[in-house]
Design a protein around this motif. Sequence first.
Motif, PDB file in Angstrom:
ATOM      1  N   ASP A  23       0.796  -1.165   0.359  1.00 46.22           N
ATOM      2  CA  ASP A  23      -0.107  -0.148  -0.337  1.00 46.22           C
ATOM      3  C   ASP A  23       0.558   0.846   0.072  1.00 46.22           C
ATOM      4  O   ASP A  23       0.638   2.286  -0.174  1.00 46.22           O
ATOM      5  CB  ASP A  23      -0.835  -0.012   1.555  1.00 46.22           C
ATOM      6  CG  ASP A  23      -1.798  -1.252   0.834  1.00 46.22           C
ATOM      7  OD1 ASP A  23      -1.991  -1.721   0.154  1.00 46.22           O
ATOM      8  OD2 ASP A  23      -2.368  -1.459   2.423  1.00 46.22           O
ATOM      9  N   LYS A  24       1.839   1.221   0.152  1.00 47.52           N
ATOM     10  CA  LYS A  24       3.163   2.085   0.120  1.00 47.52           C
ATOM     11  C   LYS A  24       4.229   2.974  -1.299  1.00 47.52           C
ATOM     12  O   LYS A  24       4.332   1.945  -2.097  1.00 47.52           O
ATOM     13  CB  LYS A  24       4.401   1.942   1.384  1.00 47.52           C
ATOM     14  CG  LYS A  24       4.937   3.309   1.595  1.00 47.52           C
ATOM     15  CD  LYS A  24       6.306   2.480   2.857  1.00 47.52           C
ATOM     16  CE  LYS A  24       7.330   4.103   2.916  1.00 47.52           C
ATOM     17  NZ  LYS A  24       8.718   3.550   2.704  1.00 47.52           N
ATOM     18  N   VAL A  25       3.697   4.295  -1.145  1.00 49.22           N
ATOM     19  CA  VAL A  25       3.329   4.702  -2.685  1.00 49.22           C
ATOM     20  C   VAL A  25       5.584   5.053  -2.721  1.00 49.22           C
ATOM     21  O   VAL A  25       5.697   5.727  -1.585  1.00 49.22           O
ATOM     22  CB  VAL A  25       2.858   6.003  -3.451  1.00 49.22           C
ATOM     23  CG1 VAL A  25       3.404   6.318  -4.317  1.00 49.22           C
ATOM     24  CG2 VAL A  25       1.474   5.482  -3.053  1.00 49.22           C
ATOM     25  N   ILE A  26       6.188   4.109  -2.982  1.00 50.00           N
ATOM     26  CA  ILE A  26       7.530   4.665  -3.445  1.00 50.00           C
ATOM     27  C   ILE A  26       7.736   5.489  -4.491  1.00 50.00           C
ATOM     28  O   ILE A  26       9.117   6.477  -4.053  1.00 50.00           O
ATOM     29  CB  ILE A  26       8.956   3.204  -3.985  1.00 50.00           C
ATOM     30  CG1 ILE A  26       7.831   2.310  -3.657  1.00 50.00           C
ATOM     31  CG2 ILE A  26       9.340   3.669  -3.815  1.00 50.00           C
ATOM     32  CD1 ILE A  26       8.256   2.218  -1.852  1.00 50.00           C
ATOM     33  N   GLY A  27       6.861   6.197  -5.133  1.00 52.10           N
ATOM     34  CA  GLY A  27       7.832   7.410  -6.427  1.00 52.10           C
ATOM     35  C   GLY A  27       6.211   7.707  -7.148  1.00 52.10           C
ATOM     36  O   GLY A  27       5.658   6.755  -7.451  1.00 52.10           O
ATOM     37  N   GLU A  28       6.978   8.314  -8.356  1.00 52.76           N
ATOM     38  CA  GLU A  28       5.935   8.492  -9.442  1.00 52.76           C
ATOM     39  C   GLU A  28       6.884   9.078 -10.548  1.00 52.76           C
ATOM     40  O   GLU A  28       7.543   9.757 -10.563  1.00 52.76           O
ATOM     41  CB  GLU A  28       5.061   9.541  -9.039  1.00 52.76           C
ATOM     42  CG  GLU A  28       3.435   9.332  -8.213  1.00 52.76           C
ATOM     43  CD  GLU A  28       2.725  10.462  -8.377  1.00 52.76           C
ATOM     44  OE1 GLU A  28       2.747  10.909  -9.161  1.00 52.76           O
ATOM     45  OE2 GLU A  28       1.949  10.717  -7.271  1.00 52.76           O
TER      46      GLU A  28
END
Length: 161
Positions: free
Chosen positions: A19-24
Amino acid sequence: MEYLATSEKFTSFKLAKGDKVIGELNYKNWFKFNAEIDILNSKYQVEPKGFWGTTVEVKDGKKMILKFTMNWDGNILLQTYLDHEKSYTFKHAGFFKESFILTDPKGTELLIMKPNFKWNSLNYGYQITTSEILETFDEKNILLLISLHCANYYMSMMMGM
C-alpha cells in the motif's frame, strides 16, 4: 521484494510496495520522453538528448545523476553518477512471456519487470520483482523508477513511436 507500477492515463505511473507509494513517473506528453520522477518529495528531470533522443539524462537540478543509451543490440546501458559511478544493463527478455531485466556488470539480475495491460480499464502496469542485492542499494528507488521509464522507452521504440 514485489513492487507494482500502475498507470493512470498513460502519462502517470505510481510505483508501490504493498500500500506504500514509493514514487511516481510523470510524462509531460505521451509522445515525448521528457518526464519527472518524484521520490519522497525529491524531483528529478528526465530529458532526452541529441537529435534522435537515444541518450536520456536524469538530473537533480542541474546535476546529472544518471544517463542511459539504447545500444545497437537493443539493450539499454545505464550509468549512475551518484556517490560513485556504476553501470547497469536493462534488457528485454522473452517473446511470448515478455519481461525486462536489470543486471549489474557481472550479469547478476537485480530486477525483473513483467508488463501487464488491463483492457477493461485501459490501465498499463508492471509487476516488478527485485533481488536481495538491489534491496540493499541506496539508489534502489531511482533505479526502480528509471527502469520503469526504460521499459516504456523500449516498448515505444519497438512500436515505432
